[in-house]
Design an enzyme around this catalytic site. Structure first.
Site, PDB file in Angstrom:
ATOM      1  N   LEU A  38      27.663  25.666  59.360  1.00  0.00           N
ATOM      2  CA  LEU A  38      27.115  25.008  60.544  1.00  0.00           C
ATOM      3  C   LEU A  38      28.197  24.716  61.572  1.00  0.00           C
ATOM      4  O   LEU A  38      27.921  24.536  62.754  1.00  0.00           O
ATOM      5  CB  LEU A  38      26.422  23.698  60.151  1.00  0.00           C
ATOM      6  CG  LEU A  38      25.140  23.846  59.327  1.00  0.00           C
ATOM      7  CD1 LEU A  38      24.729  22.499  58.752  1.00  0.00           C
ATOM      8  CD2 LEU A  38      24.027  24.442  60.175  1.00  0.00           C
ATOM      9  N   ASP A 154      30.715   5.704  68.107  1.00  0.00           N
ATOM     10  CA  ASP A 154      30.732   7.049  68.686  1.00  0.00           C
ATOM     11  C   ASP A 154      29.305   7.526  68.958  1.00  0.00           C
ATOM     12  O   ASP A 154      28.895   8.600  68.528  1.00  0.00           O
ATOM     13  CB  ASP A 154      31.458   8.024  67.765  1.00  0.00           C
ATOM     14  CG  ASP A 154      31.925   9.286  68.499  1.00  0.00           C
ATOM     15  OD1 ASP A 154      32.010   9.254  69.755  1.00  0.00           O
ATOM     16  OD2 ASP A 154      32.213  10.290  67.839  1.00  0.00           O
TER      17      ASP A 154
END
Length: 742
Positions: A38, A154
């Site tokens: 991925l 984040d």
């Protein structure tokens, strides 16, 4: 395409970013059969895995060398613990982990949809109702994070995955317990610039808490509603400054969301709403069922990716076991064929990698020539059909001349050929163009890419393969930024933009004695212009002068007014930090204003477009460029003659530097071969960074840690515009005038 440019919607949704496994990848990890990659970077690899009962997972595996670092396992263990503490349907759950494994790993439930960042880039801003449901779900996820005593730190579009039933918050890699600072330096900025709070931008660790996530959520929702971050894009320093001091750009935010987003984006953490309050305000008036919460094009992307997942190969009837020698069984040809037949997701996302993995029948195709010598490939990634095609073609010619010269030698220890991968100057094509080259084990190294942002987009492929990448035109400092774990493969055989800005400003001071130089940054390409103006400002400080500064939007057209104000403030020289279109406007305005001081700019203005569009107003301008006119170098005479013979013309700018870059690589490979050792391309970057090379265009040496060009070697060459052409002058000086009196 620069970071400041608006996203260009493609004609069709992008395929899922699944790449085939490499021969060096394991086939399974702790009961997860690995189906493909991925993503990958300097820290490790994220695989798509599947359990025996068919459940898909994203399996994050770190490199062994990272695990050997003293505090790495502690950080990784904290990431696992943080993710497990959060209980919310809108946060991706952990399904397995082992922080103590030789290569620590963690698995989370797999969401096949795109990230919010991908969806906005491909399809544009979301409608108000979608933003409200998005915000409500993410606020509830953050409420769960905060209830667990954590701060995510984040929250950004790349950390939000979109599914038909709602969004999912991911990545707790830098999450911290509220008030915890023990493992974080007090002066370290943690988070993603553009999506972090002022207290994070100023590294005020004690002030970072749940309100910091709320500020980031406000940035994310503004981005979703408008298609752009509220504090712009560009250089990190510029983003941090704007976050702390500027008001957010909320133009285009629906009226129903404005008040809430303004509250979220308060500079002071105290008045910001809590995550629970945001969830209540965003969902109280939301009509309809959540199943249709996304626009049709985004739903179609999710459906296509989900279908691709269903098309992946079935679980093998027997498990893949260890080989007779006791080690991991290598990936079989059948398994790669199954992956390649698994649907459009693999065909579109990793065809080149799959082809490289299926080269059993071609083994030895390039191993030797009929004469028995090993054949290697020099790769070139360049813009051959896009906005910088003239530079890209010049670089290709330089590489071909170097290879032809080498192959013509009677004593050559191996032979060469050239493979070219055209990225069209499009950062969306750059990674695929890079994988054409990194997937071929016969490629020794790569020249390119041509531009900053194709280089940045392609970097993960080169770093993952540890394939040396030598650029003679991409001066972005982020290409050699070890702080972000990237740039491990890069050698910049050209000055970085900040250094080039310093060179040009030194030239202005040395040649004019300026006491009030004007310096203007236009923000079409924020990253380049910010770096250039930063370097120029440094030079002016060294020269003990105070410039007349201006920063203008990229859309500014009234340069006569702006420059007139600068002249009225005493401007006696002018440095333009920006791109060609604005430099043309500045040249015309200064000409109309009768300005007689020196006018200077840099690499992104040096080219035929400035000459053609500015016309007579370009006369006398000074341009700094990372290239030398080969006609000024006696060392280049044989190279110039060979180019004329091969192509019927004198070499264009960037050809000679490309010729040198390839010869630098070949010099070191030849030393290894003649020394009787095997050539390991993954070790070449480290070797090249320690070399000093005398080329036909000058001397080259590099910072051994970062790969940037050493200040003691080839620098910025100065040209002036004379009679509609660039006239070469000299290298820019290395410092301000000595004994300068102001």
């Amino acid at each position: 395409m620069s970071p400041a440019a608006p996203p260009v919607p493609p004609s069709a949704p992008r395929p899922a970013a699944l790449q085939p496994l490499l021969p060096s990848d394991p086939s399974s990890i702790a009961g997860y059969r690995l189906l493909g990659r991925l993503g990958a970077g300097g820290m490790g690899v994220v695989y798509l895995g599947r359990t025996d009962n068919g459940e898909l997972a994203a399996v994050k595996v770190t490199h062994a060398d990272q695990a050997d670092q003293a505090d790495f396992r502690a950080r990784f263990r904290r990431e696992v613990e943080a993710a497990r503490r959060v209980s919310s349907p809108w946060a991706v759950p952990v399904t397995g982990a082992d922080p103590d494994a030789p290569e620590p790993w963690m698995a989370t439930a797999f969401v096949p949809g795109p990230s919010l960042g991908e969806a906005v880039a491909a399809h544009g801003p979301l409608p108000e109702r979608s933003v409200r449901i998005l915000g409500g779900a993410l606020a509830r996820a953050l409420a769960a994070v905060h209830a667990a005593g954590l701060v995510h730190r984040d929250v950004k579009p790349g950390n939000v995955l979109l599914a038909v039933d709602g969004p999912r918050l991911i990545d707790f890699g830098i999450a911290r317990t509220t008030g915890e600072t023990a493992l974080t330096s007090t002066d370290m900025v943690v988070g993603t610039p553009g999506f972090l709070a002022p207290e994070q931008a100023e590294a005020r660790a004690a002030a970072i808490g749940p309100p910091s996530d709320v500020f980031a959520l406000g940035c994310l929702l503004a981005h979703a509603a408008t298609g752009r971050p509220p504090f712009g894009t560009g250089a990190v320093d510029a983003l941090l400054y704007r976050t702390v001091h500027d008001e957010p750009d909320l133009a285009g935010v629906p009226d129903g969301l404005l008040d809430l987003l303004r509250a979220c984006l308060a500079k002071d953490p105290a008045p910001r709403p809590t995550a629970e309050e945001i969830a209540d305000r965003l969902t109280e008036d939301t009509p309809g069922a959540p199943a249709d919460w996304l626009p049709a094009p985004v739903v179609r992307t999710i459906a296509e990716r989900s279908a691709a997942m269903l098309a992946l190969p079935e679980i093998d009837a027997t498990r893949l076991g260890a080989s007779e020698g006791g080690g991991q069984a290598p990936p079989s040809r059948r398994r790669f064929l199954l992956l390649a037949s698994g649907g459009a997701v693999l065909a579109a996302g990793g065809g080149v990698g799959a082809w490289a993995a299926l080269r059993d029948d071609d083994k030895g195709r390039k191993a030797a020539t009929p004469g028995g010598k090993r054949r290697w490939i020099i790769g070139v990634q360049a813009d051959l059909t896009g906005p910088a095609k003239d530079i890209g073609r010049a670089q290709e010619r330089g590489a071909r001349l170097a290879v032809e010269r080498f192959n013509a030698r009677a004593d050559k220890p191996f032979t060469l050929e050239v493979t070219v991968s055209d990225d069209g100057g499009d950062d969306r094509r750059a990674l695929a163009a890079a994988r054409v080259l990194t997937g071929d084990p016969d490629v020794l190294g790569v020249l390119g890419p041509t531009s900053d942002y194709t280089g940045l987009a392609a970097l993960p492929a080169y770093d993952e393969a540890r394939l040396p990448l030598i650029t003679v035109s991409a001066g972005l400092n982020l290409l050699t930024n070890r702080a972000t774990g990237q740039g491990l493969s890069v050698l910049q055989a050209c000055p970085q933009h900040a250094i080039a800005g310093t060179h040009v400003a030194y030239y202005v001071l040395n040649k004019t004695g300026s006491v009030r130089p004007g310096i203007l940054q236009e923000r079409t390409d924020d990253t380049y212009a910010w770096q250039y103006i930063g370097g120029a400002n440094f030079a002016f400080r060294q020269g003990k002068v105070a410039p007349v500064p201006r920063v203008v939007p990229g859309t500014t057209t009234d340069y006569k007014r702006v420059l007139g104000e600068m002249i009225a403030e005493g401007m006696d020289a002018y440095v333009h930090c920006g791109l060609t279109p604005s430099a043309v406007l500045a040249a015309r305005a200064l000409d109309e204003l009768g300005f007689t001081g020196m006018k200077a700019s840099g690499q992104h203005v040096f080219g035929p477009r400035f000459l053609a569009e500015a016309g007579e107003a370009a006369e006398g301008w000074i341009l700094g460029a990372p290239v030398v006119d080969p006609a000024t170098r006696k060392e280049a005479s044989a190279f110039v003659a060979a180019h004329r013979k091969r192509y019927g013309a004198a070499p264009a700018y960037y050809t000679g530097e490309s010729f040198d870059a390839v010869n630098l690589l070949l010099q070191e490979v030849e030393k290894i071969v003649k020394g009787g050792k095997a050539v390991d391309r993954t070790a070449m970057t480290t070797i090249l960074r320690k070399v000093t090379y005398k080329g036909v265009m000058g001397d080259y040496a590099f910072d051994p840690e970062y790969g940037s060009l050493s200040s003691a070697t080839v620098g910025t060459f100065i040209y002036t515009v004379e009679n509609g052409r660039f006239k070469p002058l000299e290298f820019a000086p290395a410092g301000p005038p000595k004994n300068r009196r102001v």
